[in-house]
Motif scaffolding. Structure first.
Motif, short mmCIF file in Angstrom:
data_model
loop_
_atom_site.label_atom_id
_atom_site.label_comp_id
_atom_site.label_asym_id
_atom_site.label_seq_id
_atom_site.Cartn_x
_atom_site.Cartn_y
_atom_site.Cartn_z
N LYS A 106 -14.18 0.99 6.69
CA LYS A 106 -12.81 1.42 7.02
C LYS A 106 -12.02 1.77 5.77
O LYS A 106 -11.29 2.77 5.72
N LYS A 107 -12.13 0.93 4.77
CA LYS A 107 -11.34 1.14 3.54
C LYS A 107 -11.80 2.41 2.81
O LYS A 107 -10.99 3.19 2.34
N ALA A 165 -6.07 -3.93 -0.29
CA ALA A 165 -7.44 -4.00 0.26
C ALA A 165 -7.71 -5.43 0.72
O ALA A 165 -8.58 -6.12 0.18
N SER A 169 0.83 -1.21 0.00
CA SER A 169 0.00 0.00 0.00
C SER A 169 0.86 1.25 0.00
O SER A 169 1.83 1.33 0.75
N LEU A 220 -15.13 -3.80 7.19
CA LEU A 220 -13.87 -3.52 6.47
C LEU A 220 -14.10 -2.52 5.34
O LEU A 220 -13.23 -1.69 5.05
N GLU A 244 -10.49 5.30 4.62
CA GLU A 244 -9.04 5.44 4.35
C GLU A 244 -8.82 6.12 2.99
O GLU A 244 -8.01 7.05 2.89
#
Ligand code: FEO
Length: 402
Positions: free
Chosen positions: A208-209, A144, A128, A205, A212
């Motif tokens: 959250k992603k 991811a 990442s 998730l 982000e």
């Protein structure tokens, strides 16, 4: 295969070169009434890059599309955002065809590709935040993991503001269109079905992603998923829909999902439905042998409650209900209230078995339940109507509906 194939340019020098699988109707247990697509993207620069490939049975279709633009042997780099075979199974043939291109992937992508194809490849592992210059452009990568496999990553083209997130934001939707603004609202229905059946259990998730990516502040003009149409007009719309679905946003909608042997559970289901409708909710009656499990899951996405009905067969629930609950529990549908009903001849057992499964999995199950022996009599039908009405009140009291 023959004839000229259309090329589709997303941005100058960035092309869709995937394949359309018009005839697939079952995608590992998910019904695909229009088929699907496997999207691969070609970026022309000082180094030519192919992002993902297609299912191996469509290798020649992809190769034909690439050949319309460049000689495939001029591809320098292949990015594998995801190991699953609908995107990687053309990789061995293509690597062979090109020579020895660089294959950019995540650490777990490399392990997965090695285990799948058991042949050496010129891997370049990225993490990442890493970038990779290809000339005028410098690609960047966002891992991811578990969206939806451990190896998944997104590729981002900053100069073109294009995000290529593989399975995320996809739809199993075959169409002659390539962009979402060319199709009608149908595309959102396919996107919802895809989310519900593939990504729903990963909702925490996803939130959250997305958070982000938003915090990274990267501008996004287009999202090119690995299935279905490319989000061009309003990529924010699908991002917001993913946030809403992940957070369990519901509508004023309740489903009655059932099977029946001699019509008794169906009589209860219809009476319950009457009660729901009389209370003013959007209600749907879904017979388990008339509706594919993946369509029922799609209907569940925005429902605030689900009533499950089964006759008793050999002291337990009907097999179709077992199939549905097995499928559903893995998808962890968030924020739903479940109610249970059924019919029986002598010992009963269906409702008890459904409750056991749902409670074991920590779903919210209404303590009240409804059962009728043999053929429901008028009093039991009246009770079923009342049961539906009370379930509406129960869900109004417990759910986070809009
Ligand atoms: Fe479309 Fe996870 O593969």
């Amino acid at each position: 295969m023959g004839g000229r194939m259309e090329t589709v340019e997303l941005k100058k020098g960035v092309y869709w070169v995937g394949a359309i699988d018009w005839n697939v109707r079952d995608f590992h247990g998910y019904s695909t009434p229009t088929g699907t697509t496997y999207n691969a993207y070609l970026i022309l620069d000082e180094k030519n890059v192919l992002v993902d490939t297609v299912k191996s049975s469509f290798y020649l279709e992809m190769l034909g599309r690439i050949s319309e633009i460049i000689d495939p042997s001029k591809i320098d780099i292949i990015i594998s955002n995801h190991v699953e075979m609908d995107h990687s199974s053309s990789l061995p043939q293509l690597v062979e065809r090109i020579g020895n291109p660089v294959v950019i992937t995540s650490e777990r992508g490399k392990k997965g590709l090695e285990k799948h194809y058991k042949r050496p490849m010129n891997f370049k592992v990225v993490k990442s935040g890493e970038t990779f210059p290809i000339g005028r452009r410098t690609l960047s990568f966002i891992e991811a993991p578990m969206l939806h496999w451990p190896d998944n990553m997104f590729t981002y083209i900053p100069e073109d503001r294009v995000l290529l997130p593989n399975d995320a934001f996809g739809q199993h939707f075959a169409s002659s269109y390539r962009f979402e603004d060319e199709a009608d609202e149908e595309v959102m229905r396919h996107a919802a079905k895809y989310f519900a059946n593939i990504l729903w259990h990963l909702a925490p998730l996803i939130v959250k992603k997305i958070d982000e990516v938003v915090k990274m502040g990267i501008p996004i003009d287009m999202i090119g998923p690995s299935h279905g149409l490319i989000w061009r007009k309003d990529p924010g719309k699908i991002i917001q829909a993913y946030v809403d679905w992940s957070q369990g946003k519901t509508a004023n909608k309740i489903l009655v999902v059932y099977d029946t042997m001699w019509g008794s559970t169906e009589a209860l289901a219809r009476a319950i439905l009457k009660g729901l409708i009389e209370e003013g909710v959007e209600a749907k009656l879904l017979h388990l042998r008339s509706n594919h499990r993946s369509d029922i899951i799609e209907e569940m996405l925005e429902a605030k409650g689900v009533l499950l009905g089964s006759p008793t067969l050999n002291n337990g629930m009907f097999p179709t209900m077992g199939d549905f609950l097995t499928y559903m529990k893995g998808l962890r549908p968030k924020g739903k209230c479940f109610g249970l009903f059924g019919s029986y001849g002598w010992g009963g057992g269906a409702v008890k078995e459904m409750r056991k499964i749902l409670e074991q999995e920590k779903f919210e199950v209404w303590e009240k339940e409804l059962s009728a022996q043999f053929i429901p009599d008028p009093e039991e039908i009246k009770n079923a109507i009342q049961f539906g009405k009370e379930f509406v009140k129960k869900t109004n009291g417990t759910n986070n509906s809009e």
